[in-house]
Design a protein around this motif. Structure first.
Motif, PDB file in Angstrom:
ATOM      1  N   SER B  35       0.814  -1.213   0.053  1.00  0.00           N
ATOM      2  CA  SER B  35      -0.161   0.043   0.250  1.00  0.00           C
ATOM      3  C   SER B  35       0.731   1.056   0.156  1.00  0.00           C
ATOM      4  N   PHE B  36       0.330   2.422  -0.790  1.00  0.00           N
ATOM      5  CA  PHE B  36       1.485   3.420  -1.001  1.00  0.00           C
ATOM      6  C   PHE B  36       1.028   4.470  -0.428  1.00  0.00           C
ATOM      7  N   PRO B  37       1.826   5.240   0.224  1.00  0.00           N
ATOM      8  CA  PRO B  37       1.393   6.720   0.958  1.00  0.00           C
ATOM      9  C   PRO B  37       1.061   7.584  -0.317  1.00  0.00           C
ATOM     10  N   ILE B  38      -0.005   8.504  -0.149  1.00  0.00           N
ATOM     11  CA  ILE B  38      -0.508   9.406  -1.082  1.00  0.00           C
ATOM     12  C   ILE B  38       0.648  10.457  -1.360  1.00  0.00           C
ATOM     13  N   ASN B  39       0.859  10.760  -2.729  1.00  0.00           N
ATOM     14  CA  ASN B  39       1.682  11.927  -2.862  1.00  0.00           C
ATOM     15  C   ASN B  39       1.270  12.728  -3.985  1.00  0.00           C
ATOM     16  N   GLN B  40       2.273  13.722  -4.582  1.00  0.00           N
ATOM     17  CA  GLN B  40       1.617  14.412  -5.615  1.00  0.00           C
ATOM     18  C   GLN B  40       1.270  13.802  -6.979  1.00  0.00           C
ATOM     19  N   GLU B  41       2.156  12.858  -7.058  1.00  0.00           N
ATOM     20  CA  GLU B  41       2.029  12.056  -8.383  1.00  0.00           C
ATOM     21  C   GLU B  41       0.977  11.089  -8.257  1.00  0.00           C
ATOM     22  N   LYS B  42       0.512  10.623  -7.043  1.00  0.00           N
ATOM     23  CA  LYS B  42      -0.437   9.479  -7.074  1.00  0.00           C
ATOM     24  C   LYS B  42      -1.897  10.351  -7.286  1.00  0.00           C
ATOM     25  N   PRO B 323      -5.028  -1.578   1.016  1.00  0.00           N
ATOM     26  CA  PRO B 323      -5.742  -0.391   0.086  1.00  0.00           C
ATOM     27  C   PRO B 323      -4.728   0.055  -0.937  1.00  0.00           C
ATOM     28  N   ASP B 324      -4.969   0.553  -2.120  1.00  0.00           N
ATOM     29  CA  ASP B 324      -4.031   0.900  -3.055  1.00  0.00           C
ATOM     30  C   ASP B 324      -3.104   1.992  -2.450  1.00  0.00           C
TER      31      ASP B 324
END
Lengths: 337, 337
Positions: B35-42, B323-324
């Protein structure tokens, strides 16, 4: 949700991968065991090799309508043959003293040390770990409360605890938690309420707070009735799911009850037989403790859960958990002794 | 006991045979997902490719203390970008009309068709199967009762139902069952009682009687409080375990709520994102329905349930159900849009 999540993830693991399924099915088949109907030969083997007869009570010796026909004669015959008889019940509505009286009222010979009930075992468990704080009790004063009194353990909780407050914010603000509580003990309690579940689950937010359940039976035996009477599981599961914690369970199928009995009476499990009406508790208990097992069909479990010799196992059967023997009722065993 | 027995037999199968264990572990490893932390690119990817934003409410948009800081700005921004916003809640204490008012009171733009709540879905479900008998309802008059009224379905049950009778024999004798009942519907009900559980489980002895639950959440979000507020699971599980039947569940993670929304608004799941605070309901729901998923840590689930890139998965993590994306709260997602 605690239980659902575990169940879900296990189901997923088991059902979504055909390789796993094949392995699991092979294991199921290999460990499948038949259950045999009682007969003259089996009964003789029991009488020759078993000294200690453990009986579940509700659904075996009696039910809501009184003594189940023929069961008293079997117990009296066993006593006459010099066998030891014990009464092992998950019922947490009564103390040992109550059970002696109940047995005697029905004509069953019983003294205090012949009775193992979950109210008693819960109190013994807390006593054995030298518990000194307070217990928050969902259960009856006269059964679990009485047994806690016997070992000098302080508790509160029995009786009605009706809904107060208009909702979420008031509950968050107004619920008082006693800082001395370090055990939540849940048994049969017909006064189960939202407030009780909330208090219990709140105490259990503290990971150092013990969580003990007398038993988890879903319903009480009520054969041939259209009414289903909720069992202790209906008081325990809401607390379990709200608190996301599993209780230490005192009753069958956990081995606590046999451990206490074994210690007092120096029992050899290979010379013991457990008779019960519920596969998931009584028969599992017998197997885990290394005893022989007899299922009677006068209570909860039905013939549809039995793998009979020469027949393909019914859908409902738990293949890993079959009784050694089964009978319509205790009287059928009695015919052969 | 129903749940325990299933759980027990599955645990036994999984843990007692090393061959099975090896296979299961291999499968676990293979299907593990990060699961990846939210960032600008996402966030940019989301804004470019998602048209429909589904939000769980409690623990995401608001909690017991009011609007969660920053969440309102995110929803308003999404609306400004031309996105559709839906409110998808397992809460069965409110009707759709109540939810419109609640959203609007907090400043969230909402109309009736933007709301999917379990009280509404349960009524829609019964309506869709042309249900004509009576419902025995464990739940609130003003939420589930109101939604049943909207589709003309008769029911009874809401309100207090305190303990009557002194025990077993009186319960067996005195409980009246209405012959017109052919559905038991269980939702959030702080008046849950022994009598209600007994009535529900008794109706369910009839295999033709439907058993529906709005949802099975164990507790309500109450972050940073020492109080645990019981959720609908605490009303459903006692009935489930007494009746030995599994309910048809309306709420997340079941797909019923998305099915209704999809039908009304003609949604493409690949252009939808579900944001929630609970992995076992919201994230499972997103995955089953084929949506993207964002977990916010402002409610029930914690960072200890997340498999983060470059770290070994924490013990509590459900490896098959990640989660994604995840964020501390909705405001963190808002920083990037």
């Amino acid at each position: 949700m605690y239980l659902s999540r575990s169940l879900f993830s296990m189901k997923t693991r088991l059902t979504s991968h055909s390789m796993t399924e094949v392995v699991v099915n092979q294991i199921r088949k290999a460990s499948q065991k038949m259950s045999f109907p009682i007969n003259q030969e089996k009964a003789k083997d029991i009488i020759d090799n078993v000294d200690n007869f453990l009986f579940d009570c509700d659904g075996v010796l009696w039910d809501g309508n009184g003594v189940i026909a023929g069961s008293l004669a079997v117990v009296l015959k066993l006593k006459q043959l010099g066998k030891k008889v014990f009464y092992v019940t998950n019922n947490s509505s009564s103390s040992r003293q109550d059970y002696v009286k109940k047995c005697n009222d029905y004509g069953f010979p019983a003294e205090k040390d012949d009775i193992v009930c979950t109210a008693y075992i819960a109190a013994q468990y807390l006593h054995s770990i030298n518990f000194k704080d307070k217990v928050y009790l969902i259960g009856k004063e006269e059964s679990i409360g009485h047994e806690l009194d016997q070992v000098g353990i302080r508790y509160f909780g029995p009786g009605p605890d009706p809904l107060i407050g208009t909702g979420y914010n008031q509950w968050l603000k107004d619920i008082y938690l006693d800082a001395e509580v370090s055990c939540v003990l849940v048994g049969f309690d017909p006064h189960i309420s939202f407030m009780k579940i909330m208090r219990a689950a709140s105490y259990l937010k503290n990971p150092d707070c013990l969580y003990i359940a007398t038993n988890e039976d879903g319903s009480l035996p009520a054969k041939d009735s259209n009414i289903c009477i909720p069992g202790t599981g209906c008081m325990v599961l809401p607390v379990t799911v709200a608190a996301e914690r599993d209780p230490i369970v005192m009753g069958k199928p956990s081995t606590n009850m046999f451990d206490v009995l074994k210690k007092i009476h120096n029992l050899d499990p290979s010379r013991c037989m457990m008779t019960g009406d519920r596969i998931s508790t009584d028969i599992t208990f017998a197997k885990t403790c290394g005893m022989r097992s007899l299922l009677v069909l006068s209570g909860i479990s039905t013939i549809n859960e039995i793998c009979q010799p020469g027949q393909s196992p019914p859908k409902q059967a738990n293949l890993q958990n079959q009784p050694d023997l089964y009978a319509q009722n205790l009287a059928e065993f009695g015919k052969y002794i």
